[in-house]
Design a protein around this motif. Structure first.
Motif, PDB file in Angstrom:
ATOM      1  N   GLY A 270     -12.284 -10.974  -1.715  1.00 29.27           N
ATOM      2  CA  GLY A 270     -12.353  -9.895  -2.687  1.00 29.27           C
ATOM      3  C   GLY A 270     -10.994  -9.261  -2.908  1.00 29.27           C
ATOM      4  N   SER A 271     -10.941  -8.340  -3.850  1.00 29.07           N
ATOM      5  CA  SER A 271      -9.688  -7.654  -4.172  1.00 29.07           C
ATOM      6  C   SER A 271      -9.336  -6.642  -3.085  1.00 29.07           C
ATOM      7  CB  SER A 271      -9.814  -6.919  -5.503  1.00 29.07           C
ATOM      8  OG  SER A 271      -9.974  -7.847  -6.547  1.00 29.07           O
ATOM      9  N   LEU A 272      -8.079  -6.651  -2.698  1.00 28.55           N
ATOM     10  CA  LEU A 272      -7.606  -5.677  -1.715  1.00 28.55           C
ATOM     11  C   LEU A 272      -7.055  -4.428  -2.387  1.00 28.55           C
ATOM     12  CD1 LEU A 272      -5.781  -8.032   0.812  1.00 28.55           C
ATOM     13  CD2 LEU A 272      -8.131  -7.184   0.864  1.00 28.55           C
ATOM     14  N   PHE A 273      -6.632  -4.579  -3.653  1.00 29.23           N
ATOM     15  CA  PHE A 273      -6.064  -3.453  -4.390  1.00 29.23           C
ATOM     16  C   PHE A 273      -6.665  -3.380  -5.776  1.00 29.23           C
ATOM     17  CE2 PHE A 273      -2.861  -4.513  -1.245  1.00 29.23           C
ATOM     18  CZ  PHE A 273      -2.503  -3.272  -0.764  1.00 29.23           C
ATOM     19  N   LEU A 274      -6.868  -2.167  -6.234  1.00 31.47           N
ATOM     20  CA  LEU A 274      -7.323  -1.903  -7.589  1.00 31.47           C
ATOM     21  C   LEU A 274      -6.085  -1.630  -8.429  1.00 31.47           C
ATOM     22  CD1 LEU A 274      -9.654  -1.170  -9.592  1.00 31.47           C
ATOM     23  CD2 LEU A 274      -9.411   1.178  -8.773  1.00 31.47           C
ATOM     24  N   ARG A 275      -5.963  -2.336  -9.524  1.00 35.32           N
ATOM     25  CA  ARG A 275      -4.825  -2.119 -10.413  1.00 35.32           C
ATOM     26  C   ARG A 275      -5.196  -1.018 -11.396  1.00 35.32           C
ATOM     27  NH1 ARG A 275      -5.479  -6.612  -7.569  1.00 35.32           N
ATOM     28  NH2 ARG A 275      -3.659  -7.944  -7.370  1.00 35.32           N
ATOM     29  N   TYR A 276      -4.490   0.125 -11.287  1.00 34.91           N
ATOM     30  CA  TYR A 276      -4.816   1.289 -12.111  1.00 34.91           C
ATOM     31  C   TYR A 276      -3.530   1.961 -12.565  1.00 34.91           C
ATOM     32  CZ  TYR A 276      -6.768   5.817 -13.450  1.00 34.91           C
ATOM     33  OH  TYR A 276      -7.097   6.952 -14.138  1.00 34.91           O
ATOM     34  N   ARG A 277      -3.280   1.946 -13.875  1.00 36.44           N
ATOM     35  CA  ARG A 277      -2.106   2.595 -14.459  1.00 36.44           C
ATOM     36  C   ARG A 277      -0.804   2.230 -13.738  1.00 36.44           C
ATOM     37  NH1 ARG A 277      -3.869   8.716 -16.097  1.00 36.44           N
ATOM     38  NH2 ARG A 277      -5.630   8.112 -17.394  1.00 36.44           N
TER      39      ARG A 277
ATOM     40  N   ALA B 251       0.834  -1.210   0.000  1.00 37.74           N
ATOM     41  CA  ALA B 251       0.000   0.000   0.000  1.00 37.74           C
ATOM     42  C   ALA B 251       0.863   1.253   0.000  1.00 37.74           C
ATOM     43  CB  ALA B 251      -0.929  -0.012   1.208  1.00 37.74           C
ATOM     44  N   GLU B 252       1.931   1.264   0.787  1.00 36.22           N
ATOM     45  CA  GLU B 252       2.805   2.436   0.862  1.00 36.22           C
ATOM     46  C   GLU B 252       3.512   2.696  -0.463  1.00 36.22           C
ATOM     47  OE1 GLU B 252       5.501   1.562   4.019  1.00 36.22           O
ATOM     48  OE2 GLU B 252       3.972   1.805   5.576  1.00 36.22           O
ATOM     49  N   ARG B 253       4.008   1.632  -1.095  1.00 31.76           N
ATOM     50  CA  ARG B 253       4.782   1.767  -2.331  1.00 31.76           C
ATOM     51  C   ARG B 253       3.912   1.855  -3.575  1.00 31.76           C
ATOM     52  NH1 ARG B 253       9.852   3.507  -1.291  1.00 31.76           N
ATOM     53  NH2 ARG B 253      10.349   2.705   0.772  1.00 31.76           N
ATOM     54  N   GLY B 254       2.727   1.271  -3.522  1.00 34.95           N
ATOM     55  CA  GLY B 254       1.821   1.360  -4.658  1.00 34.95           C
ATOM     56  C   GLY B 254       2.133   0.414  -5.795  1.00 34.95           C
ATOM     57  N   SER B 255       3.095  -0.483  -5.601  1.00 33.12           N
ATOM     58  CA  SER B 255       3.385  -1.475  -6.635  1.00 33.12           C
ATOM     59  C   SER B 255       4.066  -2.679  -6.018  1.00 33.12           C
ATOM     60  CB  SER B 255       4.265  -0.888  -7.745  1.00 33.12           C
ATOM     61  OG  SER B 255       5.620  -0.879  -7.380  1.00 33.12           O
TER      62      SER B 255
ATOM     63  N   ARG C 254      -0.319   1.137 -10.931  1.00 33.52           N
ATOM     64  CA  ARG C 254      -0.342   1.436  -9.495  1.00 33.52           C
ATOM     65  C   ARG C 254      -1.347   0.502  -8.834  1.00 33.52           C
ATOM     66  NH1 ARG C 254       2.774   4.514  -6.710  1.00 33.52           N
ATOM     67  NH2 ARG C 254       1.093   5.180  -5.406  1.00 33.52           N
ATOM     68  N   LEU C 255      -1.088   0.218  -7.577  1.00 30.37           N
ATOM     69  CA  LEU C 255      -2.032  -0.549  -6.775  1.00 30.37           C
ATOM     70  C   LEU C 255      -2.634   0.390  -5.738  1.00 30.37           C
ATOM     71  CD1 LEU C 255      -0.027  -3.849  -6.164  1.00 30.37           C
ATOM     72  CD2 LEU C 255      -1.909  -3.476  -7.747  1.00 30.37           C
ATOM     73  N   LEU C 256      -3.934   0.572  -5.819  1.00 35.31           N
ATOM     74  CA  LEU C 256      -4.651   1.443  -4.902  1.00 35.31           C
ATOM     75  C   LEU C 256      -5.580   0.588  -4.050  1.00 35.31           C
ATOM     76  CD1 LEU C 256      -5.601   4.149  -7.531  1.00 35.31           C
ATOM     77  CD2 LEU C 256      -3.706   4.234  -5.915  1.00 35.31           C
ATOM     78  N   PRO C 257      -5.581   0.778  -2.736  1.00 40.19           N
ATOM     79  CA  PRO C 257      -6.446  -0.043  -1.875  1.00 40.19           C
ATOM     80  C   PRO C 257      -7.926   0.160  -2.201  1.00 40.19           C
ATOM     81  CG  PRO C 257      -4.854   1.179  -0.559  1.00 40.19           C
ATOM     82  CD  PRO C 257      -4.760   1.702  -1.961  1.00 40.19           C
ATOM     83  N   THR C 258      -8.641  -0.950  -2.263  1.00 38.47           N
ATOM     84  CA  THR C 258     -10.090  -0.901  -2.413  1.00 38.47           C
ATOM     85  C   THR C 258     -10.693  -0.623  -1.034  1.00 38.47           C
ATOM     86  OG1 THR C 258     -10.288  -3.254  -1.986  1.00 38.47           O
ATOM     87  CG2 THR C 258     -10.045  -2.593  -4.295  1.00 38.47           C
ATOM     88  N   ALA C 259     -12.010  -0.543  -0.962  1.00 37.56           N
ATOM     89  CA  ALA C 259     -12.663  -0.347   0.347  1.00 37.56           C
ATOM     90  C   ALA C 259     -12.324  -1.514   1.270  1.00 37.56           C
ATOM     91  CB  ALA C 259     -14.172  -0.229   0.163  1.00 37.56           C
ATOM     92  N   LEU C 260     -12.361  -2.729   0.744  1.00 37.40           N
ATOM     93  CA  LEU C 260     -11.983  -3.904   1.523  1.00 37.40           C
ATOM     94  C   LEU C 260     -10.510  -3.819   1.931  1.00 37.40           C
ATOM     95  CD1 LEU C 260     -12.609  -6.719   2.665  1.00 37.40           C
ATOM     96  CD2 LEU C 260     -12.062  -7.642   0.391  1.00 37.40           C
ATOM     97  N   GLY C 261      -9.668  -3.394   1.007  1.00 39.19           N
ATOM     98  CA  GLY C 261      -8.246  -3.261   1.288  1.00 39.19           C
ATOM     99  C   GLY C 261      -7.964  -2.246   2.379  1.00 39.19           C
ATOM    100  N   ARG C 262      -8.691  -1.134   2.372  1.00 36.37           N
ATOM    101  CA  ARG C 262      -8.499  -0.112   3.421  1.00 36.37           C
ATOM    102  C   ARG C 262      -8.875  -0.668   4.788  1.00 36.37           C
ATOM    103  NH1 ARG C 262     -10.386   3.130  -0.808  1.00 36.37           N
ATOM    104  NH2 ARG C 262     -12.522   3.065  -0.028  1.00 36.37           N
ATOM    105  N   GLU C 263      -9.938  -1.474   4.836  1.00 32.25           N
ATOM    106  CA  GLU C 263     -10.331  -2.099   6.108  1.00 32.25           C
ATOM    107  C   GLU C 263      -9.253  -3.059   6.604  1.00 32.25           C
ATOM    108  OE1 GLU C 263     -12.956  -1.664   8.214  1.00 32.25           O
ATOM    109  OE2 GLU C 263     -13.434   0.061   6.965  1.00 32.25           O
ATOM    110  N   VAL C 264      -8.759  -3.899   5.707  1.00 33.74           N
ATOM    111  CA  VAL C 264      -7.717  -4.854   6.077  1.00 33.74           C
ATOM    112  C   VAL C 264      -6.464  -4.115   6.527  1.00 33.74           C
ATOM    113  CG1 VAL C 264      -6.163  -6.641   5.173  1.00 33.74           C
ATOM    114  CG2 VAL C 264      -8.599  -6.702   4.609  1.00 33.74           C
ATOM    115  N   LEU C 265      -6.084  -3.064   5.805  1.00 29.99           N
ATOM    116  CA  LEU C 265      -4.894  -2.292   6.163  1.00 29.99           C
ATOM    117  C   LEU C 265      -5.060  -1.592   7.504  1.00 29.99           C
ATOM    118  CD1 LEU C 265      -4.059  -0.853   2.652  1.00 29.99           C
ATOM    119  CD2 LEU C 265      -2.654  -2.459   3.954  1.00 29.99           C
ATOM    120  N   ASP C 266      -6.269  -1.141   7.793  1.00 34.64           N
ATOM    121  CA  ASP C 266      -6.531  -0.514   9.088  1.00 34.64           C
ATOM    122  C   ASP C 266      -6.308  -1.509  10.224  1.00 34.64           C
ATOM    123  OD1 ASP C 266      -7.389   1.640  10.796  1.00 34.64           O
ATOM    124  OD2 ASP C 266      -9.332   0.629  10.968  1.00 34.64           O
ATOM    125  N   TYR C 267      -6.838  -2.714  10.053  1.00 35.65           N
ATOM    126  CA  TYR C 267      -6.633  -3.756  11.072  1.00 35.65           C
ATOM    127  C   TYR C 267      -5.164  -4.175  11.134  1.00 35.65           C
ATOM    128  CZ  TYR C 267     -11.539  -4.388  12.177  1.00 35.65           C
ATOM    129  OH  TYR C 267     -12.825  -4.200  12.620  1.00 35.65           O
TER     130      TYR C 267
END
Length: 101
Positions: free
Chosen positions: A45-52, A13-17, A54-67
């Motif tokens: 489900g997907s934890l990251f959205l692959r966009y250009r 999440a920090e590095r984005g890739s 870059r890996l961006l956390p999805t809503a599920l990913g943000r929850e997992v990262l918070d925990y």
């Protein structure tokens, strides 16, 4: 699931890739991709959205990262407490005086 894997997810999440995270973590990109796939299967489900590229956390990913953040912080606090209880947190203090004293 272990705290090392949580650290891996935080680094992704920090590095984005995956490639940048694998360099920082010192593990191969396929191994890191496998950890991510296992977590996505576990979470359903997907934890990251692959966009250009870059890996961006999805809503599920943000929850997992918070925990993940909370769990790793608790582990660090536990280690500090254990060092304090066992006396391994002692630090040396040097006291110096001038030779004419």
């Amino acid at each position: 699931m272990n705290t090392r894997q949580l650290h891996y997810l935080r680094t992704i999440a920090e590095r984005g890739s995956l490639s940048q995270a694998s360099l920082v973590l010192g593990i191969s990109q396929p191994a890191l991709s496998k950890v991510l796939s296992e977590w996505e299967s576990l979470c359903g489900g997907s934890l990251f959205l692959r966009y250009r590229r870059r890996l961006l956390p999805t809503a599920l990913g943000r929850e997992v990262l918070d925990y993940a953040e909370k769990i790793v912080d608790e582990q660090n606090r536990m280690m500090l407490t254990m060092r304090s209880v066992t006396g391994n947190d002692r630090q040396n203090i040097r006291v110096c005086t001038a030779p004419n004293r």
